[in-house]
Motif scaffolding. Structure first.
Motif: not given
Lengths: 313, 330
Positions: B152-153, B158-161, B163-172, B198-201
Motif C-alpha cells: 500500500i505504501a 505512485w498514486l499520490l506522489g 502521478k498526482a505529485g501532491w506529496f513527496p515520496v522520500s525522506g522526512g 496514510l499507508s500505516l493508517f
C-alpha cells in the motif's frame, strides 16, 4: 377485560417456507388473572409470549388482533409497539440470568433505561420494590456478575414491573432454577399481582405442576393452537382434551415406585408446522381419533370458563 | 489491586530481561565481522597497520574479552544509559543516533495507531446492522487489512506522489533544509509525513473496522440488548451499551497488534526512506552495526512494553469485571 387475543396468527419466515408457529389462537385474560400457558417445546407458547411484547426479526404477524384494556395493540408494528412496552406490557424473559448488561452498575442501567422512556426514578419506590423480593438497596451499586442467579432473576422482575404494567409476560422464568428458588420466584410473581403492581399475567412454562399452583387459569397449547383452557383446579382434576389427559399422566409423582405403575409418555411427536396436516393436529398421536378428526375441531366452551378444541370432549 | 499490578510488573520485567538477552545474542551470532568491515572501509594495506587497527577496535568494543564478560558489561552500561558507539556513524554514541531518529518514528506511529483505532472502531460501529454502510465498509475493510504495508505504501507513493505529485515520496524533510524549530521546517516535515502516515493508517483501519462491526453485531444479539428492546429502550441507548461492551476486546486487540504495527511502521519507513528507526535498522544491518541494531531493538521493545502496560491500566479502568475480580468479588 384486560387482554383479548383474537385469532392471532404468527409465522416464522424460513428458507423452506413459513413455519406456522401460532395458527389462530383466541383467549382472554381478565383483570387480576394469572394465565398459565403450557405445552411441549415448539407448541407456540414462547411465540405467543414474544408476540405480545416484541417479535424478533424472523416473525411475521399474519393475522388476528390483540386488545389491551380496550386499546388495539399493534403487535406486528415494532415501532408502534414501543408505546406499550414497559409502560403497559412488560416481560420477565427466559434469559434473566444474562438480561443485565455486564459492564453497567444495575442502578445506573435502571436510571438510564427509565430516563430513555421519559420516566424519572423514584429511589424510595425502587428500594421498596427490591425489598419486596428480598433484595437490599445495595444491589443497585453492584455489577450483574456480583449477584447470584436467583438474585439476578429477582432484580429483573423488579425492573420489569417498575412501571406497573397491565400485562406481564413471564417466559419460562422458573425453568433454570432449583425447586426452592422456583417456589420463591413463583411466590414473588403472585405477590406482584396481589399487590396490584401488575394487573394480569401470562405465565409461560412447560411445568404443568408448577403452573397449576400459581395460575388461576391454565391454557394448554398444541402445535400452534389452543387445545384446552380451564380454571387451574378443573384442568388438573377433570381434563377433557385427550392431550391434556396424557400430559397429566406423564407427570411423575414423588415417591411412586415402578411396581406401582409406570409413567406413560405420549407416543410420537408433534407435527411439522411447516406444512401442518389438516384437521386436528393431535390426531396422529391420539388414542381416540376417528374419521371426524380429519376436520378441524372448533374451540367450544363445554362448561363455564372451560374451553376445549376436541370432537370427543 | 496491588497484587495484580505487582504480578503484571514482574511479567514485564522478565520479558524485558529476556528481550535484552536475545537482543544481545542475535547480532553476535550473526555471520560477518564488523571489525573487518570497518578496516576494509579504511582501505589500509600494510598488515602491521591492519593488526594495530584490529587490536584497537577489538579493545574499544570489548570483543577481546570473554563472552560472559561482554554480556555483563552490556547490562552494566545499559543501566547507565550507555548503548555503546555506533560503527556505522563512528564515533557517535548509539543513544544519540537513536534519539535523532526516534521523533520521526513516534510522529508516525502514535497518530497512526491511535487514529486508526478510533476511526476504525467508529466506522465499524456505524456499519453494524446498517445495510448500505455494511455493504461498503466491510469489503473495503477486508481489502485494506489484507494489503501488505509496503504494497500500500508503494501504491500510495505512485498514486499520490509520482502521478498526482501532491506529496513527496522520500525522506522526512526536504534535502535543502536542516531540522530546526521553525515553522518552515515543521510544514515541510508534515508534507513528507502524510504518505507514510496514510499507508500505516489505512491498513490498520480496515482491521479495526471489521473487528468492531462483528463485535457490535454480537453485542446487539446478546440477551441484555434483547431485554432493553423488549422494554422499549431506544436504539440509541442499546447501541451505546453495545459499543461500550464491544470496545473491550478491541482494547485487548490493540495490545496484541502493537508489535505488528511497529513492524509495519519499519517497513513503511524503508519504502519512503523516512529517517526513523526502521531506516536505522536497515542501515545498521547493512553496515553490521551491532550496537546500533541492539539499541534500536531495545528501544522498540521498551516502547511496546510501555504501551502494553498503559493498555493494561486502561483495561482495569474500563472493564468493571477486572476491577471487581481483583477486589475479591466484593
Amino acid at each position: 377485560m384486560t387482554l383479548t387475543v383474537d385469532d392471532l396468527r404468527v409465522h416464522y419466515r424460513t428458507l423452506r417456507g413459513d413455519v406456522r408457529a401460532l395458527d389462530g389462537v383466541s383467549f382472554t385474560v381478565a383483570d387480576g388473572e394469572i394465565l398459565g400457558l403450557v405445552g411441549e417445546s415448539g407448541c407456540g407458547k414462547t411465540t405467543l409470549g414474544k408476540s405480545l411484547i416484541r417479535m424478533d426479526g424472523r416473525m411475521r404477524h399474519i393475522g388476528g388482533t390483540v386488545t389491551l384494556d380496550g386499546d388495539d395493540v399493534p403487535v406486528g408494528d415494532d415501532r408502534a409497539m414501543n408505546a406499550f412496552r414497559f409502560h403497559r406490557i412488560s416481560l420477565v424473559p427466559q434469559y434473566s440470568m444474562s438480561a443485565l448488561n455486564p459492564t453497567r452498575r444495575i442502578g445506573r442501567m435502571v436510571r438510564e433505561l427509565l430516563a430513555s422512556r421519559g420516566v424519572s426514578v423514584d429511589t424510595g419506590e425502587l428500594h421498596r420494590r427490591l425489598a419486596l423480593v428480598g433484595l437490599g438497596p445495595e444491589v443497585l451499586e453492584r455489577y450483574p456478575i456480583e449477584l447470584s442467579g436467583g438474585m439476578k432473576q429477582r432484580t429483573v422482575m423488579v425492573i420489569s414491573t417498575l412501571l406497573d404494567p397491565s400485562l406481564l409476560v413471564a417466559d419460562e422464568v422458573t425453568s433454570a432454577l432449583d425447586v426452592s428458588n422456583q417456589k420463591a420466584v413463583a411466590h414473588a410473581l403472585v405477590g406482584l399481582r396481589d399487590r396490584g403492581l401488575v394487573t394480569s399475567m401470562v405465565f409461560i412454562t412447560h411445568d404443568l405442576a408448577l403452573t397449576s399452583h400459581i395460575a388461576d387459569t391454565v391454557m394448554v397449547m398444541y402445535a400452534g393452537r389452543l387445545a384446552e383452557k380451564a380454571p387451574a383446579g378443573v384442568l388438573t382434576t377433570a381434563p377433557r382434551h385427550p392431550y391434556t389427559r396424557r400430559l397429566l399422566a406423564a407427570l411423575p409423582e414423588a415417591g411412586v415406585r415402578r411396581s406401582q405403575g409406570r409413567l406413560s409418555g405420549i407416543e410420537g411427536s408433534p407435527p411439522s408446522l411447516l406444512s401442518p396436516p389438516a384437521g386436528c393436529r393431535f390426531r396422529d398421536r391420539c388414542p381416540l381419533a376417528d374419521d371426524r378428526c380429519a376436520e378441524q375441531p372448533p374451540v367450544v366452551e363445554v362448561a363455564p370458563r372451560h374451553h376445549v378444541a376436541c370432537w370427543k370432549a | 489491586m496491588r497484587r495484580y499490578f505487582a504480578r503484571k510488573l514482574l511479567v514485564y520485567v522478565l520479558t524485558f530481561v529476556f528481550a535484552v538477552t536475545v537482543n544481545w545474542m542475535i547480532p553476535r551470532f550473526m555471520p560477518g565481522d564488523p571489525v573487518s568491515a570497518m578496516i576494509s572501509r579504511a582501505r589500509v594495506s600494510q598488515p602491521e597497520a591492519v593488526e594495530a587497527m584490529r587490536a584497537y577496535y577489538n579493545e574499544l568494543f570489548g570483543f577481546d574479552r570473554p563472552v560472559w564478560e561482554q554480556y555483563l558489561h552490556f547490562w552494566g552500561s545499559l543501566l547507565q544509559g550507555d548503548f555503546g558507539l555506533s560503527i556505522w556513524v563512528f564515533p557517535q554514541p548509539v543513544s544519540s543516533v537513536i534519539l535523532g531518529a526516534l521523533p520521526y518514528t513516534l510522529a508516525l506511529m502514535v497518530p497512526a495507531v491511535l487514529l486508526s483505532w478510533f476511526v476504525g472502531n467508529w466506522l465499524g460501529a456505524l456499519a453494524a446492522r446498517r445495510k448500505v454502510l455494511d455493504n461498503t465498509v466491510l469489503p473495503a475493510g477486508y481489502l485494506l487489512t489484507a494489503m501488505p504495508y509496503m504494497w500500500i505504501a508503494v501504491l500510495l507513493a505512485w498514486l499520490l506522489g509520482a502521478k498526482a505529485g501532491w506529496f513527496p515520496v522520500s525522506g522526512g524533510y526536504s534535502l535543502d533544509i536542516q531540522p530546526t524549530w521553525t515553522w518552515h521546517f515543521f510544514t515541510d516535515a508534515l508534507h513528507h509525513w502524510v504518505l507514510p502516515f496514510l499507508s500505516l493508517f489505512l491498513v490498520a483501519l480496515g482491521g479495526w473496522a471489521i473487528g468492531m462491526r462483528n463485535m457490535i453485531i454480537y453485542e446487539l444479539e446478546a440477551d441484555h440488548s434483547s431485554y432493553l428492546s423488549a422494554l422499549g429502550a431506544p436504539q440509541r441507548l442499546i447501541r451505546r451499551y453495545a459499543f461500550r461492551n464491544a470496545v473491550l476486546p478491541q482494547i485487548t486487540g490493540l495490545a496484541l497488534q502493537l508489535g505488528v504495527l511497529v513492524a509495519g511502521a519499519l517497513v513503511t519507513e524503508i519504502v519512503f526512506n523516512y529517517p526513523g528507526l526502521g531506516s536505522l535498522i536497515l542501515a545498521a544491518i547493512q553496515n553490521r552495526d551491532f550496537f546500533l541494531l541492539q539499541g534500536t531493538f531495545l528501544f522498540i521493545v521498551i516502547g511496546v512494553l510501555i504501551a502494553n502496560f498503559i493498555i493494561d491500566l486502561v483495561y482495569v479502568v474500563v472493564d468493571p469485571r477486572t476491577r471487581t475480580g481483583m477486589a475479591g468479588g466484593r
